[in-house]
Design a protein around this motif. Structure first.
Motif, PDB file in Angstrom:
ATOM      1  N   SER A 142      49.623  38.255  45.643  1.00  0.00           N
ATOM      2  CA  SER A 142      49.740  38.490  47.080  1.00  0.00           C
ATOM      3  C   SER A 142      50.500  37.322  47.704  1.00  0.00           C
ATOM      4  CB  SER A 142      48.357  38.610  47.720  1.00  0.00           C
ATOM      5  OG  SER A 142      47.764  39.838  47.382  1.00  0.00           O
TER       6      SER A 142
ATOM      7  N   TYR B 105      52.555  43.873  48.130  1.00  0.00           N
ATOM      8  CA  TYR B 105      52.094  42.507  47.866  1.00  0.00           C
ATOM      9  C   TYR B 105      52.865  41.468  48.681  1.00  0.00           C
ATOM     10  CZ  TYR B 105      48.777  43.976  44.367  1.00  0.00           C
ATOM     11  OH  TYR B 105      47.686  44.549  43.753  1.00  0.00           O
TER      12      TYR B 105
ATOM     13  N   HIS C  68      43.953  41.704  39.821  1.00  0.00           N
ATOM     14  CA  HIS C  68      44.571  40.831  40.814  1.00  0.00           C
ATOM     15  C   HIS C  68      43.852  40.836  42.159  1.00  0.00           C
ATOM     16  CE1 HIS C  68      47.990  39.976  38.215  1.00  0.00           C
ATOM     17  NE2 HIS C  68      48.046  41.270  37.922  1.00  0.00           N
ATOM     18  N   GLY C  69      42.859  41.712  42.316  1.00  0.00           N
ATOM     19  CA  GLY C  69      42.148  41.768  43.591  1.00  0.00           C
ATOM     20  C   GLY C  69      40.742  41.218  43.530  1.00  0.00           C
TER      21      GLY C  69
ATOM     22  N   PRO D 252      38.664  37.675  43.149  1.00  0.00           N
ATOM     23  CA  PRO D 252      38.725  36.207  43.074  1.00  0.00           C
ATOM     24  C   PRO D 252      38.072  35.693  41.796  1.00  0.00           C
ATOM     25  CG  PRO D 252      38.086  36.911  45.266  1.00  0.00           C
ATOM     26  CD  PRO D 252      38.053  38.144  44.405  1.00  0.00           C
TER      27      PRO D 252
ATOM     28  N   MET E 256      47.846  34.933  41.068  1.00  0.00           N
ATOM     29  CA  MET E 256      47.842  35.429  42.441  1.00  0.00           C
ATOM     30  C   MET E 256      49.214  36.030  42.714  1.00  0.00           C
ATOM     31  SD  MET E 256      45.869  32.389  44.529  1.00  0.00           S
ATOM     32  CE  MET E 256      46.594  31.002  43.642  1.00  0.00           C
TER      33      MET E 256
ATOM     34  N   LYS F 231      47.905  33.971  47.429  1.00  0.00           N
ATOM     35  CA  LYS F 231      46.475  34.141  47.651  1.00  0.00           C
ATOM     36  C   LYS F 231      45.991  35.405  46.963  1.00  0.00           C
ATOM     37  CE  LYS F 231      47.614  36.224  52.128  1.00  0.00           C
ATOM     38  NZ  LYS F 231      47.439  36.125  53.595  1.00  0.00           N
ATOM     39  N   ILE F 232      44.687  35.583  46.988  1.00  0.00           N
ATOM     40  CA  ILE F 232      44.073  36.811  46.503  1.00  0.00           C
ATOM     41  C   ILE F 232      43.583  37.579  47.727  1.00  0.00           C
ATOM     42  CG2 ILE F 232      42.193  37.809  45.146  1.00  0.00           C
ATOM     43  CD1 ILE F 232      42.253  35.237  43.458  1.00  0.00           C
TER      44      ILE F 232
END
Length: 222
Positions: free
Chosen positions: A67, A110, A48-49, A51, A65, A214-215
């Motif tokens: 976050s 998150y 998840h971190g 892109p 995503m 977002k990421i």
């Protein structure tokens, strides 16, 4: 009958919301810690971190995503994976290793990434997409711009990856599979109204909406 579906769905949603609210109230005894969550997220950032990172199960798609999602939704998702209501081998293994405090800490971390509010008015949908979304009464749960859910344990959808949204929506139609699928009576009833092509159309539109998700890459992946 088709004209009655949105009304029926909204009635079922209202009942589900009361149930979700009760569960949220039950979980409020555990307070998440952002700094603790940041440390515990080491197990999450590898997917998840990064892109553009893709998952190949059950088909190739970008990982969601997370976050900017609410803390309650992060916790609800992890609980569902741990219980087996959401079936995904990797996520069930991760969620199964977490206790309530771990989940609350990750949720707090998150949720802390939310930095802006999504506009109340979404971009104009095509006639086809608008009709499909109205048929499913999607805004009844996911709120204005599909980013202000009526219950914080429901996900924000605006701006999420289209391929992930498609896979997630389709997963609610899966039955009798212990490895893939999601168990949710409301979402199953909604998803089964649509063809595969219609699910893709919905996912494409929702991904085009400006949202809060977002990421946030961790230093090692920047």
């Amino acid at each position: 009958m088709n004209q009655l579906l949105p009304t029926i769905i909204r009635t079922l949603v209202a009942a589900a919301t009361l149930s979700a609210a009760a569960l949220s109230a039950h979980a409020q005894g555990v307070t998440g810690d952002i700094q603790a969550g940041q440390k515990k997220a080491e197990m999450c950032i590898g997917c998840h971190g990064i892109p553009g990172y893709q998952n190949s199960f059950p088909e190739i798609h970008k990982v969601p995503m997370i976050s900017g999602q609410t803390a309650q939704y992060i916790v609800a998702s992890l609980v569902a994976y741990k219980k087996g209501d959401r079936r995904h081998p990797s996520m069930r293994g991760i969620a199964g290793s977490l206790n309530e405090q771990d989940m609350a800490d990750l949720g707090a971390f998150y949720a802390s990434h939310a930095s802006k509010a999504a506009p109340d008015v979404p971009r104009t949908a095509s006639t086809a997409a608008a009709a499909l979304i109205e048929k499913g009464a999607c805004a009844s749960c996911h709120g204005a711009n599909f980013s202000k859910p009526i219950d914080p344990s429901y996900p924000k959808l605006g701006g999420q990856h289209a391929d992930y949204l498609f896979v997630a929506l389709k997963s609610y139609t899966v039955e009798g599979n212990n490895v893939v699928g999601r168990s949710n009576g409301i979402m199953a009833g909604i998803a089964k109204q649509y063809s595969t092509a219609e699910m893709r159309e919905i996912a494409k539109y929702l991904a085009s909406v400006e949202g809060e998700l977002k990421i946030v890459p961790q230093p090692r992946f920047r």
